[in-house]
Design a protein around this motif. Structure first.
Motif, short mmCIF file in Angstrom:
data_model
loop_
_atom_site.label_atom_id
_atom_site.label_comp_id
_atom_site.label_asym_id
_atom_site.label_seq_id
_atom_site.Cartn_x
_atom_site.Cartn_y
_atom_site.Cartn_z
N GLU A 118 -23.88 -12.45 10.23
CA GLU A 118 -24.64 -11.53 9.39
C GLU A 118 -23.72 -11.07 8.27
N VAL A 156 -23.10 -8.39 5.44
CA VAL A 156 -23.52 -7.07 4.98
C VAL A 156 -22.84 -6.80 3.64
N ALA A 172 -22.41 4.47 4.22
CA ALA A 172 -23.46 4.90 5.16
C ALA A 172 -23.21 4.21 6.49
N GLY A 173 -23.97 4.62 7.50
CA GLY A 173 -23.99 3.93 8.79
C GLY A 173 -22.62 3.71 9.39
N SER A 174 -22.40 2.47 9.85
CA SER A 174 -21.18 2.18 10.61
C SER A 174 -19.92 2.31 9.75
N PHE A 226 -27.23 -3.70 2.59
CA PHE A 226 -28.22 -4.61 3.17
C PHE A 226 -27.50 -5.72 3.92
N CYS A 254 -32.26 -3.39 4.98
CA CYS A 254 -31.60 -2.74 3.84
C CYS A 254 -31.55 -1.24 4.10
N ARG A 255 -30.64 -0.54 3.44
CA ARG A 255 -30.76 0.93 3.35
C ARG A 255 -31.23 1.25 1.95
N ARG A 304 -34.42 4.64 13.37
CA ARG A 304 -33.18 4.83 14.13
C ARG A 304 -32.91 6.32 14.37
#
Ligand code: UDP
Length: 254
Positions: free
Chosen positions: A90, A92, A98-100, A176, A202-203, A219
């Motif tokens: 994957e 990214v 953001a996120g992780s 994304f 995507c974000r 989430r």
């Protein structure tokens, strides 16, 4: 009539044998999963929206010379695609923390990154899709150096195109994920964009208010997911104003 053959069932999509060799039918389910499928829910209309949004993005990418597996949409939930050999990585791309990334590096969510950052994750549900480097990809032969170079170049082209597309409708493309696959054209192998590009992968934040229009709504329990996805579709000009998406069918009137 013979029942068509299922080739693969994933968390959000099913692949069926296509009408011609080298093609498949990609069916979008309403299932939403997060946290490596520990959280799951069926969300009415999600598959229809993702099918339409992914169609819109993939056909626009094809139109500007970024090769994708998308051929054409068949109906509300299905599209005809080229069969590819999926590369188990994957990719990214991040424009905003953001996120992780925020969690791992302590960078506040919403900080614009100094440049787009590319990360690779090895597709393996049992391992929880761990982050890997190019070194791992090459050493374990998950992809060749040429594949990796092609994936990076595709990911950056998709990022440029998508950032502009969304900015034009007042949406900030935070990050994304894409997946790529190999196809054979005569003696030549080519890497193309596969899977889907949708608010599931995507974000997307409202450029003014920061409101989230992506899977983080599910989430993080932030509200109605189909409403958020329908807003994206509407802004992209691909849904009627009424945004009728729920697949419940007609109501019986007595
Ligand atoms: N993403 C995805 N599938 C995955 C993991 C991530 O589509 O299996 C997308 C996610 O929606 C986000 C981007 O990749 O747009 C970066 O996700 P991140 O690494 O921050 O992980 P998360 O916080 O989603 O666990």
């Amino acid at each position: 009539m013979a029942r068509r053959r299922m080739v693969y069932e994933g968390k959000a999509k099913i692949l069926y044998e296509g009408p011609e060799p080298g093609t498949l039918i990609q069916y979008f389910k309403d299932d939403a999963t997060a946290f490596n499928a520990q959280k799951r829910q069926v969300i009415d209309g999600k598959g229809v929206l993702n099918n339409r949004i992914s169609e819109h993005i993939m056909s626009a990418l094809n139109g500007i010379g970024v090769p994708t597996h998308f051929i054409r949409r068949i109906n509300m939930r299905e599209q005809l695609i080229r069969a590819v050999e999926i590369i188990p990585i994957e990719i990214v791309v991040r424009n905003v923390a953001a996120g992780s990334l925020s969690k791992r590096l302590g960078i506040p969510e919403g900080d614009t990154l100094p440049r787009p950052i590319i990360e690779f994750y090895y597709k393996d549900d049992k391992l929880g899709d761990p982050m890997v480097t190019e070194e791992h990809i090459l050493a374990f032969n998950w992809a060749s150096q040429q594949d990796v170079d092609d994936m990076i170049s595709l990911a950056l082209r998709v990022n440029d195109f998508l950032s502009g597309l969304f900015m034009g409708v007042g949406i900030r493309l935070v990050d994304f994920k894409i997946e790529c696959g190999r196809i054979w054209e005569g003696d030549y192998q080519r890497v193309i964009v596969a899977d889907e590009i949708s608010p599931d992968s995507c974000r997307l934040w409202d450029a003014k208010t920061g409101r989230k229009f992506d899977k983080d709504v599910f989430r993080r329990d932030l509200g109605n997911l189909t409403e958020a996805y329908a807003e994206v579709a509407q802004r992209l000009g691909i849904m009627p104003e009424s945004g009728v998406v729920a697949g419940k069918g007609p109501k019986l009137v007595h």
